[in-house]
Scaffold this motif. Structure first.
Motif, PDB file in Angstrom:
ATOM      1  N   MET A   1       0.774  -1.512   0.074  1.00 54.99           N
ATOM      2  CA  MET A   1       0.262   0.256  -0.124  1.00 54.99           C
ATOM      3  C   MET A   1       0.876   1.199   0.179  1.00 54.99           C
ATOM      4  SD  MET A   1      -3.434   0.416   0.138  1.00 54.99           S
ATOM      5  CE  MET A   1      -4.541   1.421   0.768  1.00 54.99           C
ATOM      6  N   ASP A   2       1.901   1.403   0.862  1.00 57.34           N
ATOM      7  CA  ASP A   2       2.573   2.196   0.444  1.00 57.34           C
ATOM      8  C   ASP A   2       3.590   2.693  -0.231  1.00 57.34           C
ATOM      9  OD1 ASP A   2       4.131   3.718   2.180  1.00 57.34           O
ATOM     10  OD2 ASP A   2       6.045   3.236   2.300  1.00 57.34           O
ATOM     11  N   ALA A   3       4.285   1.559  -1.095  1.00 54.43           N
ATOM     12  CA  ALA A   3       4.611   1.979  -2.278  1.00 54.43           C
ATOM     13  C   ALA A   3       3.493   2.485  -3.443  1.00 54.43           C
ATOM     14  CB  ALA A   3       4.958   0.615  -3.196  1.00 54.43           C
ATOM     15  N   ASP A   4       2.245   1.853  -3.536  1.00 59.60           N
ATOM     16  CA  ASP A   4       1.201   2.729  -4.219  1.00 59.60           C
ATOM     17  C   ASP A   4       1.530   4.199  -4.171  1.00 59.60           C
ATOM     18  OD1 ASP A   4       0.950  -0.197  -5.495  1.00 59.60           O
ATOM     19  OD2 ASP A   4      -0.690   0.128  -4.288  1.00 59.60           O
ATOM     20  N   ALA A   5       1.381   4.261  -2.672  1.00 58.69           N
ATOM     21  CA  ALA A   5       0.957   5.589  -2.626  1.00 58.69           C
ATOM     22  C   ALA A   5       2.004   6.524  -2.990  1.00 58.69           C
ATOM     23  CB  ALA A   5       0.792   5.861  -0.694  1.00 58.69           C
ATOM     24  N   GLN A   6       3.768   6.123  -2.788  1.00 60.88           N
ATOM     25  CA  GLN A   6       4.178   6.493  -3.519  1.00 60.88           C
ATOM     26  C   GLN A   6       4.596   6.854  -4.785  1.00 60.88           C
ATOM     27  OE1 GLN A   6       7.743   4.955  -1.823  1.00 60.88           O
ATOM     28  NE2 GLN A   6       8.340   5.942   0.128  1.00 60.88           N
ATOM     29  N   ALA A   7       4.299   5.663  -5.256  1.00 61.82           N
ATOM     30  CA  ALA A   7       4.194   5.812  -6.424  1.00 61.82           C
ATOM     31  C   ALA A   7       2.846   7.347  -7.300  1.00 61.82           C
ATOM     32  CB  ALA A   7       3.267   4.874  -7.774  1.00 61.82           C
ATOM     33  N   ALA A   8       1.558   6.986  -6.217  1.00 56.47           N
ATOM     34  CA  ALA A   8       1.097   8.215  -6.705  1.00 56.47           C
ATOM     35  C   ALA A   8       1.504   9.661  -6.532  1.00 56.47           C
ATOM     36  CB  ALA A   8      -0.813   7.552  -6.373  1.00 56.47           C
ATOM     37  N   ASP A   9       2.368   9.868  -5.496  1.00 51.57           N
ATOM     38  CA  ASP A   9       2.619  11.251  -5.334  1.00 51.57           C
ATOM     39  C   ASP A   9       3.444  11.423  -6.495  1.00 51.57           C
ATOM     40  OD1 ASP A   9       0.748  11.577  -3.151  1.00 51.57           O
ATOM     41  OD2 ASP A   9       3.087  10.585  -1.669  1.00 51.57           O
ATOM     42  N   LEU A  10       4.102  10.484  -7.168  1.00 50.33           N
ATOM     43  CA  LEU A  10       5.330  10.896  -7.786  1.00 50.33           C
ATOM     44  C   LEU A  10       4.731  10.893  -9.371  1.00 50.33           C
ATOM     45  CD1 LEU A  10       8.404  11.373  -8.279  1.00 50.33           C
ATOM     46  CD2 LEU A  10       8.265   8.257  -8.543  1.00 50.33           C
ATOM     47  N   LEU A  11       3.650  10.356  -9.416  1.00 53.18           N
ATOM     48  CA  LEU A  11       3.087  10.513 -11.183  1.00 53.18           C
ATOM     49  C   LEU A  11       1.951  11.924 -10.382  1.00 53.18           C
ATOM     50  CD1 LEU A  11       1.452   9.586 -13.068  1.00 53.18           C
ATOM     51  CD2 LEU A  11      -0.316   8.744 -11.791  1.00 53.18           C
ATOM     52  N   GLN A  12       1.543  12.621  -9.419  1.00 54.58           N
ATOM     53  CA  GLN A  12       1.147  13.894  -8.907  1.00 54.58           C
ATOM     54  C   GLN A  12       2.155  14.668  -9.754  1.00 54.58           C
ATOM     55  OE1 GLN A  12      -0.881  13.755  -5.147  1.00 54.58           O
ATOM     56  NE2 GLN A  12      -2.914  15.040  -6.118  1.00 54.58           N
ATOM     57  N   GLU A  13       3.346  14.718  -8.915  1.00 52.69           N
ATOM     58  CA  GLU A  13       4.539  15.331  -8.983  1.00 52.69           C
ATOM     59  C   GLU A  13       4.768  15.876 -10.493  1.00 52.69           C
ATOM     60  OE1 GLU A  13       8.749  15.176  -7.080  1.00 52.69           O
ATOM     61  OE2 GLU A  13       7.793  14.462  -6.642  1.00 52.69           O
ATOM     62  N   TYR A  14       5.216  14.951 -10.935  1.00 53.26           N
ATOM     63  CA  TYR A  14       5.061  14.410 -12.870  1.00 53.26           C
ATOM     64  C   TYR A  14       4.605  15.152 -13.662  1.00 53.26           C
ATOM     65  CZ  TYR A  14       9.365  11.135 -12.299  1.00 53.26           C
ATOM     66  OH  TYR A  14      10.591  10.579 -11.484  1.00 53.26           O
ATOM     67  N   GLU A  15       3.371  15.349 -13.273  1.00 53.40           N
ATOM     68  CA  GLU A  15       2.265  15.385 -13.709  1.00 53.40           C
ATOM     69  C   GLU A  15       2.366  17.432 -13.522  1.00 53.40           C
ATOM     70  OE1 GLU A  15      -1.680  13.359 -12.661  1.00 53.40           O
ATOM     71  OE2 GLU A  15      -1.488  12.138 -14.391  1.00 53.40           O
ATOM     72  N   ALA A  16       1.613  17.576 -12.753  1.00 53.32           N
ATOM     73  CA  ALA A  16       2.033  19.435 -12.351  1.00 53.32           C
ATOM     74  C   ALA A  16       3.847  19.618 -12.920  1.00 53.32           C
ATOM     75  CB  ALA A  16       2.648  19.094 -10.938  1.00 53.32           C
ATOM     76  N   LYS A  17       4.790  18.563 -12.452  1.00 51.71           N
ATOM     77  CA  LYS A  17       5.937  19.737 -13.748  1.00 51.71           C
ATOM     78  C   LYS A  17       5.522  19.598 -15.192  1.00 51.71           C
ATOM     79  CE  LYS A  17       9.697  18.292 -10.509  1.00 51.71           C
ATOM     80  NZ  LYS A  17      10.639  17.513 -10.580  1.00 51.71           N
ATOM     81  N   ILE A  18       4.946  18.565 -15.558  1.00 53.45           N
ATOM     82  CA  ILE A  18       4.722  18.843 -17.464  1.00 53.45           C
ATOM     83  C   ILE A  18       3.958  20.434 -17.265  1.00 53.45           C
ATOM     84  CG2 ILE A  18       3.014  17.338 -18.971  1.00 53.45           C
ATOM     85  CD1 ILE A  18       4.211  14.830 -17.555  1.00 53.45           C
ATOM     86  N   VAL A  19       2.837  20.212 -16.551  1.00 51.88           N
ATOM     87  CA  VAL A  19       1.253  21.021 -17.627  1.00 51.88           C
ATOM     88  C   VAL A  19       2.662  22.498 -16.119  1.00 51.88           C
ATOM     89  CG1 VAL A  19       0.206  22.588 -15.851  1.00 51.88           C
ATOM     90  CG2 VAL A  19      -0.763  20.493 -15.495  1.00 51.88           C
ATOM     91  N   ALA A  20       3.708  22.958 -15.704  1.00 50.48           N
ATOM     92  CA  ALA A  20       4.439  23.896 -15.637  1.00 50.48           C
ATOM     93  C   ALA A  20       5.218  24.153 -17.090  1.00 50.48           C
ATOM     94  CB  ALA A  20       5.108  24.162 -14.770  1.00 50.48           C
TER      95      ALA A  20
END
Length: 66
Positions: A1-20
């Motif tokens: 479960m922890d790995a999924d949460a980290q992956a989701a956070d990382l994905l959100q971070e990458y998506e925010a960078k892409i938008v910027a």
């Protein structure tokens, strides 16, 4: 479960960078178009050579051409 949460956070971070980055690219594209238009409409002195190929001035007489 922890790995999924980290992956989701990382994905959100990458998506925010892409938008910027997309926003930055858009601003730069607008700036380029603006500068192209400004360059096209800029007054140029008549004495300035606009050709890429520049050579010596033409000889005024045949005598000078020899």
């Amino acid at each position: 479960m922890d790995a999924d949460a980290q992956a989701a956070d990382l994905l959100q971070e990458y998506e925010a960078k892409i938008v910027a980055l997309e926003r930055m690219v858009g601003r730069q594209a607008l700036e380029i178009e603006f500068l192209k238009g400004a360059l096209k409409n800029a007054a140029r002195p008549r004495s300035v050579t606009t050709s890429v190929i520049v050579g010596p001035p033409a000889s005024p007489s045949q005598k000078d051409a020899d």
